[in-house]
Scaffold this motif. Structure first.
Motif, PDB file in Angstrom:
ATOM      1  N   HIS A 301       0.802  -1.218   0.000  1.00 26.32           N
ATOM      2  CA  HIS A 301       0.000   0.000   0.000  1.00 26.32           C
ATOM      3  C   HIS A 301       0.839   1.275   0.000  1.00 26.32           C
ATOM      4  N   GLN A 302       2.046   1.212   0.570  1.00 27.77           N
ATOM      5  CA  GLN A 302       2.840   2.424   0.771  1.00 27.77           C
ATOM      6  C   GLN A 302       3.801   2.684  -0.391  1.00 27.77           C
ATOM      7  N   ILE A 303       3.269   3.006  -1.556  1.00 27.18           N
ATOM      8  CA  ILE A 303       4.104   3.272  -2.728  1.00 27.18           C
ATOM      9  C   ILE A 303       5.071   4.439  -2.507  1.00 27.18           C
ATOM     10  N   PRO A 304       4.632   5.582  -1.952  1.00 28.13           N
ATOM     11  CA  PRO A 304       5.576   6.691  -1.763  1.00 28.13           C
ATOM     12  C   PRO A 304       6.758   6.337  -0.863  1.00 28.13           C
ATOM     13  N   ARG A 305       6.558   5.432   0.065  1.00 30.42           N
ATOM     14  CA  ARG A 305       7.638   5.050   0.975  1.00 30.42           C
ATOM     15  C   ARG A 305       8.470   3.898   0.420  1.00 30.42           C
ATOM     16  N   ALA A 306       7.805   2.916  -0.179  1.00 31.99           N
ATOM     17  CA  ALA A 306       8.494   1.700  -0.614  1.00 31.99           C
ATOM     18  C   ALA A 306       9.105   1.813  -2.003  1.00 31.99           C
ATOM     19  N   ALA A 307       8.613   2.730  -2.814  1.00 29.73           N
ATOM     20  CA  ALA A 307       9.103   2.843  -4.195  1.00 29.73           C
ATOM     21  C   ALA A 307       9.176   4.312  -4.603  1.00 29.73           C
ATOM     22  N   SER A 308       9.782   5.128  -3.752  1.00 27.08           N
ATOM     23  CA  SER A 308       9.817   6.576  -3.959  1.00 27.08           C
ATOM     24  C   SER A 308      10.456   6.975  -5.289  1.00 27.08           C
ATOM     25  N   ALA A 309      11.632   6.425  -5.576  1.00 22.22           N
ATOM     26  CA  ALA A 309      12.362   6.822  -6.794  1.00 22.22           C
ATOM     27  C   ALA A 309      11.570   6.473  -8.047  1.00 22.22           C
ATOM     28  N   LYS A 310      11.031   5.265  -8.097  1.00 26.84           N
ATOM     29  CA  LYS A 310      10.256   4.847  -9.263  1.00 26.84           C
ATOM     30  C   LYS A 310       8.996   5.696  -9.409  1.00 26.84           C
ATOM     31  N   MET A 311       8.337   5.961  -8.280  1.00 31.55           N
ATOM     32  CA  MET A 311       7.102   6.733  -8.316  1.00 31.55           C
ATOM     33  C   MET A 311       7.360   8.159  -8.806  1.00 31.55           C
ATOM     34  N   LYS A 312       8.421   8.800  -8.305  1.00 26.72           N
ATOM     35  CA  LYS A 312       8.728  10.174  -8.719  1.00 26.72           C
ATOM     36  C   LYS A 312       9.045  10.249 -10.210  1.00 26.72           C
ATOM     37  N   ALA A 313       9.808   9.282 -10.697  1.00 28.41           N
ATOM     38  CA  ALA A 313      10.150   9.267 -12.122  1.00 28.41           C
ATOM     39  C   ALA A 313       8.908   9.072 -12.979  1.00 28.41           C
ATOM     40  N   LEU A 314       8.026   8.192 -12.533  1.00 28.43           N
ATOM     41  CA  LEU A 314       6.805   7.915 -13.289  1.00 28.43           C
ATOM     42  C   LEU A 314       5.850   9.100 -13.240  1.00 28.43           C
ATOM     43  N   LEU A 315       5.772   9.751 -12.091  1.00 32.14           N
ATOM     44  CA  LEU A 315       4.941  10.952 -11.972  1.00 32.14           C
ATOM     45  C   LEU A 315       5.352  12.000 -12.991  1.00 32.14           C
ATOM     46  N   LEU A 316       6.651  12.257 -13.063  1.00 36.22           N
ATOM     47  CA  LEU A 316       7.152  13.252 -14.011  1.00 36.22           C
ATOM     48  C   LEU A 316       6.841  12.836 -15.437  1.00 36.22           C
ATOM     49  N   LYS A 317       7.018  11.566 -15.732  1.00 35.82           N
ATOM     50  CA  LYS A 317       6.789  11.061 -17.088  1.00 35.82           C
ATOM     51  C   LYS A 317       5.333  11.217 -17.515  1.00 35.82           C
ATOM     52  N   VAL A 318       4.404  10.822 -16.643  1.00 34.71           N
ATOM     53  CA  VAL A 318       2.990  10.836 -17.044  1.00 34.71           C
ATOM     54  C   VAL A 318       2.395  12.244 -17.032  1.00 34.71           C
ATOM     55  N   LEU A 319       2.993  13.143 -16.250  1.00 36.72           N
ATOM     56  CA  LEU A 319       2.416  14.481 -16.136  1.00 36.72           C
ATOM     57  C   LEU A 319       3.021  15.512 -17.079  1.00 36.72           C
ATOM     58  N   THR A 320       4.242  15.309 -17.489  1.00 42.08           N
ATOM     59  CA  THR A 320       4.920  16.358 -18.249  1.00 42.08           C
ATOM     60  C   THR A 320       4.179  16.758 -19.516  1.00 42.08           C
ATOM     61  N   ASP A 321       3.838  15.797 -20.353  1.00 40.68           N
ATOM     62  CA  ASP A 321       3.152  16.130 -21.611  1.00 40.68           C
ATOM     63  C   ASP A 321       1.830  16.812 -21.349  1.00 40.68           C
TER      64      ASP A 321
END
Length: 325
Positions: A301-321
């Protein structure tokens, strides 16, 4: 070209150049500040980081009560070069709690009203028609509310570990755990899990289910440590029990959303708190023009804590365009 004309051209060019530089400076003006906003009769804390005139990302934290502004860099740090990111310490959480205390347990209606007021404040203050919502866990219930009630003001919604149905998630989780511990002949676990009430009737029910889910996920809790966890849940339940009981009535599978905003879901395939199978079903039924789901393998359940680096990279990728349009 005579000297007067040349001088005039130079003056005009200088003015145009200065105006362009000033416009560019304003467009790329950085913000890193925080302050309190009067919402719902109390002063509520927001922090702002990023570029002032870029698209706004409003982050809605989980919990309830788990403010994220103090460690925002681990969640939305990747967005601060391309967006203006706003974190809000909700009523009863973080700096808002420190400033006001919590005189009475918040209700679902109060939390929705706070979210409505904050959305209006942000859009009016920064002269925007729309913003992007990124929400985690409990925060997704507020995000879904805003997308439904203010559809024209939300351009994109990113739901991390979304709560589709609290009641169905807890029932599914308990059924899975009992089956698992029966198979491994753990009578204590089976007996305790069979004893709890769903919906929870108190902190004890919550603590027991949490204990055996933690053990299932490879993090067993010793008896002495469990007493500390129980005390934490009892304190938390005193503050949030009223709201938590109301959330049992929210079921996104019964009333399928049909909002117009682009909707993106991040979910862990080991998430039993916001049960991943319900998330998958919700996504399949979601009636929006543009939607996508991204699975975090081996994550709970804790994606921001358990997978912070992957989540941040994916956030930038999906939001930039989308965000820069």
């Amino acid at each position: 070209m005579n000297s007067k004309t040349l001088k005039l051209c130079l003056v005009v060019c200088t003015i145009v150049g200065l105006a362009h530089a000033q416009t560019e400076a304003l467009r790329t003006q950085k913000i890193d500040t925080s302050y309190f906003v009067r919402i719902g009769g109390i002063d509520q804390y927001i922090s702002l980081k990023g570029v002032k005139h870029h698209p706004i990302v409003l982050y809605l934290h989980g919990g309830p009560g788990a403010a994220a502004s103090a460690h925002s860099d681990k969640i939305t740090g990747s967005l601060e070069q391309d967006f203006l990111v706003i974190h809000w310490d909700q009523r009863g959480a973080g700096n808002t709690l420190k400033t006001n205390g919590l005189t009475q347990p918040p209700t679902w209606a109060v939390m929705q009203s706070d979210a409505d007021a904050l959305l209006a404040y942000v859009l009016n203050t920064f002269h925007r028609k729309q913003l992007i919502l990124v929400a985690n866990s409990w925060g997704t219930t507020l995000a879904f509310h805003l997308a439904e009630t203010h559809p024209k003001q939300i351009s994109t919604l990113v739901a991390i570990s979304p709560l589709v149905s609290l009641l169905s998630s807890q029932k599914s989780q308990n059924k899975m755990l009992i089956k698992h511990y029966r198979k491994h002949k753990n009578r204590t676990a089976v007996k305790q899990l069979q004893s709890i009430n769903i919906p929870y009737q108190g902190a004890g029910d919550m603590a027991i289910q949490f204990r055996w889910l933690s053990a299932y996920q490879g993090h067993p809790i010793k008896e002495d440590d469990f007493k500390s966890y129980l005390q934490f849940f009892e304190q938390w339940y005193t503050q949030w029990g009223v709201l938590y009981d109301e959330l049992y009535k929210v079921n996104r599978l019964k009333k399928i959303p049909a909002w117009p905003c682009r909707t993106i879901i991040f979910s862990g395939d080991n998430d039993y708190t916001a049960y991943y199978k319900l998330t998958k079903k919700f996504f399949q039924r979601l009636k929006v023009k543009e939607k996508e789901i991204h699975w975090f393998n081996g994550i709970g359940h804790q994606i921001p804590r358990a997978a912070s680096a992957k989540m941040k990279a994916l956030l930038l990728k999906v939001l930039t365009d989308d965000g820069m349009n």
